[in-house]
Design a protein around this motif. Structure first.
Motif, mmCIF file in Angstrom:
data_model
loop_
_atom_site.group_PDB
_atom_site.id
_atom_site.type_symbol
_atom_site.label_atom_id
_atom_site.label_comp_id
_atom_site.label_asym_id
_atom_site.label_seq_id
_atom_site.Cartn_x
_atom_site.Cartn_y
_atom_site.Cartn_z
ATOM 1 N N ASP A 1 -22.783 0.891 -2.300
ATOM 2 C CA ASP A 1 -22.074 1.447 -1.147
ATOM 3 C C ASP A 1 -22.322 2.937 -1.005
ATOM 4 O O ASP A 1 -22.438 3.449 0.099
ATOM 5 N N ASP A 2 -22.392 3.634 -2.125
ATOM 6 C CA ASP A 2 -22.555 5.089 -2.152
ATOM 7 C C ASP A 2 -23.806 5.401 -2.971
ATOM 8 O O ASP A 2 -23.772 5.391 -4.206
ATOM 9 N N HIS B 1 -26.962 -3.827 -4.828
ATOM 10 C CA HIS B 1 -26.090 -3.276 -3.801
ATOM 11 C C HIS B 1 -25.479 -1.949 -4.253
ATOM 12 O O HIS B 1 -25.072 -1.805 -5.406
ATOM 13 N N GLU C 1 -20.430 0.963 -8.290
ATOM 14 C CA GLU C 1 -20.292 0.168 -7.073
ATOM 15 C C GLU C 1 -19.582 -1.156 -7.340
ATOM 16 O O GLU C 1 -19.483 -2.002 -6.463
ATOM 17 N N GLU D 1 -27.733 -0.142 0.247
ATOM 18 C CA GLU D 1 -26.461 -0.629 0.758
ATOM 19 C C GLU D 1 -26.565 -2.077 1.233
ATOM 20 O O GLU D 1 -25.653 -2.875 1.023
#
Length: 129
Positions: free
Chosen positions: A11-12, A9, A110, A51
């Protein structure tokens, strides 16, 4: 059978890509935007940053865990656990016989936990530590 890919994972994606490029000492082999996928090649196994992927705990074998922790700390990475001996390999079942398994943990950008493993030659010791 062997594992071909780990999904992690992020996010950015640019921030996560920079973190793993620093950790691995090399950049990704492919990026696709859209849909937002970044791939690193780790000797035939891919790390996919995405993501929509769940968080995964993965461990990377390194030559010198102390040096990697020092380099990542200097880059601003949060170190969760300093290098420490987990156990001694008496046979080759989980690692090279006659080595200690030294592990350390850090957080990627993250918030995912990442393990580092070094197989360090023992100094005449055997058995679990």
């Amino acid at each position: 059978m062997r594992a071909v890919q780990i999904a992690q994972h992020a996010d950015d994606l640019p921030r996560a890509t920079a973190f793993y490029a620093e950790l691995f000492g090399r950049g990704p082999v492919a990026s696709f935007d859209p849909p937002g996928l970044v791939f690193f090649d780790l000797d035939g196994q891919r790390l996919l940053l995405e993501e929509g992927a769940p968080s995964a705990l993965h461990y990377y074998l390194v030559e010198d865990v102390d040096a990697v922790i020092a380099r990542m700390r200097a880059a601003g990475t949060a170190v969760e656990s300093e290098p420490h001996v987990i156990f001694t390999h008496r046979d080759d079942q989980l690692g090279p016989a006659g080595t200690e398994e030294v592990q350390a943990f850090l957080r990627d950008t993250e918030g995912n936990l990442v393990g580092l493993v070094e197989h360090r030659p023992t100094a005449g010791r055997s058995g679990p530590t």
